[in-house]
Motif scaffolding. Structure first.
Motif, mmCIF file in Angstrom:
data_model
loop_
_atom_site.group_PDB
_atom_site.id
_atom_site.type_symbol
_atom_site.label_atom_id
_atom_site.label_comp_id
_atom_site.label_asym_id
_atom_site.label_seq_id
_atom_site.Cartn_x
_atom_site.Cartn_y
_atom_site.Cartn_z
ATOM 1 N N GLU A 78 0.649 -1.072 -0.129
ATOM 2 C CA GLU A 78 -0.085 -0.013 0.012
ATOM 3 C C GLU A 78 0.779 1.023 0.032
ATOM 4 O OE1 GLU A 78 0.358 -1.319 4.226
ATOM 5 O OE2 GLU A 78 -0.128 -2.244 2.302
ATOM 6 N N ASN A 79 2.112 1.207 0.446
ATOM 7 C CA ASN A 79 2.957 2.284 0.280
ATOM 8 C C ASN A 79 3.249 2.852 -1.187
ATOM 9 O OD1 ASN A 79 2.903 2.212 3.330
ATOM 10 N ND2 ASN A 79 4.751 1.485 3.148
ATOM 11 N N THR A 80 2.964 1.835 -1.908
ATOM 12 C CA THR A 80 3.207 2.365 -3.426
ATOM 13 C C THR A 80 2.624 3.393 -3.904
ATOM 14 O OG1 THR A 80 1.846 0.462 -4.136
ATOM 15 C CG2 THR A 80 4.396 0.099 -4.059
ATOM 16 N N ALA A 81 1.113 3.540 -3.097
ATOM 17 C CA ALA A 81 0.199 4.668 -3.580
ATOM 18 C C ALA A 81 0.850 5.939 -2.965
ATOM 19 C CB ALA A 81 -1.233 4.270 -3.082
ATOM 20 N N SER A 82 1.590 6.139 -2.271
ATOM 21 C CA SER A 82 2.255 7.372 -1.858
ATOM 22 C C SER A 82 3.118 8.043 -2.751
ATOM 23 C CB SER A 82 2.747 7.192 -0.618
ATOM 24 O OG SER A 82 1.689 6.897 0.662
ATOM 25 N N ILE A 83 2.715 9.014 -3.299
ATOM 26 C CA ILE A 83 3.551 9.553 -4.348
ATOM 27 C C ILE A 83 5.062 10.093 -3.852
ATOM 28 C CG2 ILE A 83 2.730 11.995 -4.130
ATOM 29 C CD1 ILE A 83 3.041 12.291 -7.226
ATOM 30 N N HIS A 84 5.917 10.030 -4.220
ATOM 31 C CA HIS A 84 7.528 10.374 -3.445
ATOM 32 C C HIS A 84 7.745 9.883 -2.302
ATOM 33 C CE1 HIS A 84 7.153 13.812 -6.651
ATOM 34 N NE2 HIS A 84 7.878 12.760 -7.379
ATOM 35 N N TYR A 85 7.291 8.493 -1.944
ATOM 36 C CA TYR A 85 7.340 7.825 -0.613
ATOM 37 C C TYR A 85 8.937 7.704 -0.431
ATOM 38 C CZ TYR A 85 7.053 4.192 2.954
ATOM 39 O OH TYR A 85 7.311 3.565 3.881
ATOM 40 N N SER A 86 9.418 7.808 0.478
ATOM 41 C CA SER A 86 10.964 7.704 0.699
ATOM 42 C C SER A 86 11.103 7.293 2.236
ATOM 43 C CB SER A 86 11.627 8.551 0.124
ATOM 44 O OG SER A 86 11.628 9.804 0.721
ATOM 45 N N SER A 87 10.275 6.710 3.157
ATOM 46 C CA SER A 87 10.347 6.367 4.288
ATOM 47 C C SER A 87 11.138 5.218 4.851
ATOM 48 C CB SER A 87 8.836 6.276 5.149
ATOM 49 O OG SER A 87 8.371 7.605 5.061
ATOM 50 N N TYR A 88 11.312 4.280 3.790
ATOM 51 C CA TYR A 88 11.881 2.983 3.977
ATOM 52 C C TYR A 88 11.810 2.354 5.343
ATOM 53 C CZ TYR A 88 14.936 5.423 0.515
ATOM 54 O OH TYR A 88 15.186 6.228 -0.784
ATOM 55 N N ASP A 89 10.439 1.987 5.653
ATOM 56 C CA ASP A 89 9.991 1.427 6.674
ATOM 57 C C ASP A 89 10.683 0.003 7.011
ATOM 58 O OD1 ASP A 89 8.521 0.313 8.709
ATOM 59 O OD2 ASP A 89 6.357 0.798 7.818
ATOM 60 N N LYS A 90 11.286 -0.326 8.093
ATOM 61 C CA LYS A 90 12.099 -1.270 8.638
ATOM 62 C C LYS A 90 10.919 -2.536 8.986
ATOM 63 C CE LYS A 90 16.341 0.997 10.213
ATOM 64 N NZ LYS A 90 17.210 0.894 11.146
ATOM 65 N N ASN A 91 9.740 -2.014 9.024
ATOM 66 C CA ASN A 91 8.669 -3.102 9.585
ATOM 67 C C ASN A 91 7.816 -3.485 8.420
ATOM 68 O OD1 ASN A 91 9.808 -2.971 12.355
ATOM 69 N ND2 ASN A 91 8.725 -1.122 12.586
ATOM 70 N N LYS A 92 7.744 -2.609 7.484
ATOM 71 C CA LYS A 92 7.087 -3.317 6.169
ATOM 72 C C LYS A 92 7.838 -3.976 5.445
ATOM 73 C CE LYS A 92 3.676 -2.735 3.161
ATOM 74 N NZ LYS A 92 2.543 -3.570 3.604
ATOM 75 N N THR A 93 7.409 -5.321 5.407
ATOM 76 C CA THR A 93 8.329 -6.487 4.609
ATOM 77 C C THR A 93 7.448 -7.002 3.699
ATOM 78 O OG1 THR A 93 7.332 -7.898 6.388
ATOM 79 C CG2 THR A 93 9.458 -7.149 6.713
ATOM 80 N N LEU A 94 8.344 -7.582 2.593
ATOM 81 C CA LEU A 94 7.537 -7.951 1.366
ATOM 82 C C LEU A 94 6.966 -9.465 1.678
ATOM 83 C CD1 LEU A 94 7.528 -7.540 -1.606
ATOM 84 C CD2 LEU A 94 9.564 -8.861 -1.990
ATOM 85 N N LYS A 95 5.665 -9.397 1.241
ATOM 86 C CA LYS A 95 4.856 -10.640 1.228
ATOM 87 C C LYS A 95 4.696 -10.833 -0.356
ATOM 88 C CE LYS A 95 2.689 -9.239 5.350
ATOM 89 N NZ LYS A 95 3.664 -8.079 5.474
ATOM 90 N N LYS A 96 4.221 -12.140 -0.724
ATOM 91 C CA LYS A 96 4.237 -12.804 -1.945
ATOM 92 C C LYS A 96 3.205 -12.096 -3.090
ATOM 93 C CE LYS A 96 0.608 -16.525 -1.813
ATOM 94 N NZ LYS A 96 -0.124 -16.559 -2.926
ATOM 95 N N ASP A 97 2.308 -11.496 -2.644
ATOM 96 C CA ASP A 97 1.159 -10.542 -3.468
ATOM 97 C C ASP A 97 1.659 -9.014 -3.566
ATOM 98 O OD1 ASP A 97 -0.137 -13.006 -3.983
ATOM 99 O OD2 ASP A 97 -1.839 -12.692 -2.597
ATOM 100 N N ASP A 98 2.614 -8.700 -2.742
ATOM 101 C CA ASP A 98 2.894 -7.293 -2.692
ATOM 102 C C ASP A 98 3.734 -6.830 -4.268
ATOM 103 O OD1 ASP A 98 2.075 -6.681 -0.235
ATOM 104 O OD2 ASP A 98 3.955 -7.070 0.818
ATOM 105 N N LEU A 99 3.424 -5.650 -4.199
ATOM 106 C CA LEU A 99 4.152 -4.920 -5.315
ATOM 107 C C LEU A 99 5.377 -4.195 -4.775
ATOM 108 C CD1 LEU A 99 1.352 -3.408 -7.719
ATOM 109 C CD2 LEU A 99 2.756 -5.607 -8.132
ATOM 110 N N ILE A 100 6.466 -3.951 -5.611
ATOM 111 C CA ILE A 100 7.423 -2.937 -5.219
ATOM 112 C C ILE A 100 7.514 -1.985 -6.069
ATOM 113 C CG2 ILE A 100 9.885 -2.883 -4.802
ATOM 114 C CD1 ILE A 100 9.890 -5.660 -4.263
ATOM 115 N N LEU A 101 7.704 -0.485 -5.807
ATOM 116 C CA LEU A 101 7.651 0.564 -6.593
ATOM 117 C C LEU A 101 9.163 0.820 -6.466
ATOM 118 C CD1 LEU A 101 6.436 2.648 -8.579
ATOM 119 C CD2 LEU A 101 6.015 3.779 -6.765
#
Length: 171
Positions: A78-101
């Motif tokens: 869901e963080n991919t929806a935030s324009i110019h997002y650059s927080s690099y959350d240490k707790n937001k981990t990649l799951k199998k259905d996730d997109l990476i922007l």
């Protein structure tokens, strides 16, 4: 009295690239392609945005980049929806259905920056992800090859196509 310029001569001159500048761009994009391939091989489920950003930046500097074009934008889910997002959350981990922007770029031997935006998946893309990606690509190509010159005309075409393909949230 102020002088009114109807043309920006400097902008016009900068919009035309020399053969050397074009070759510099090509070499930079070739290096960025290598970075992306190496980065893609290192994507693993469970890595955080912070870790993925570290991996990406390690790969870009391994190829000899002198500097980043701008602060890398890397987000998951869901963080991919935030324009110019650059927080690099240490707790937001990649799951199998996730997109990476990934929105990134660098300077190599050319004084001109190269940058790209790419989307990766944590696993196999879902049918909805494939559908939305295909619609966005088709819309881009229709807009790019249209005869429209004004931004609002291109925007209207894109909105009409999104409505035609009926993707929730793209009206």
């Amino acid at each position: 009295n102020p002088v009114v310029l109807h043309k920006n001569i400097v902008a016009e001159m900068m919009s035309v690239k020399t053969k050397n500048e074009i070759q510099g761009f090509q070499k930079s994009f070739e290096k960025l392609d290598i970075v992306l391939e190496n980065f893609k091989k290192r994507i693993k489920l469970g890595l955080s945005e912070f870790e993925l950003n570290q991996i990406f930046e390690e790969e870009i500097f391994k190829t000899g980049a002198k500097a980043l074009t701008f602060k890398t934008i890397l987000s998951i889910g869901e963080n991919t929806a935030s324009i110019h997002y650059s927080s690099y959350d240490k707790n937001k981990t990649l799951k199998k259905d996730d997109l990476i922007l990934l929105d990134c770029g660098g300077y190599w031997d050319s004084p001109l920056a190269c940058d790209i935006t790419r989307v990766f998946t944590g696993g196999q893309p879902t049918s909805k992800q494939k559908y939305v990606y295909t619609v966005v690509l088709k819309t881009f190509l229709n807009c790019y090859y249209s005869n429209f010159e004004k931004g609002f005309e291109i925007d209207n075409l894109a909105r009409k196509l999104f409505k035609k393909y009926n993707i929730e949230g793209f009206e």
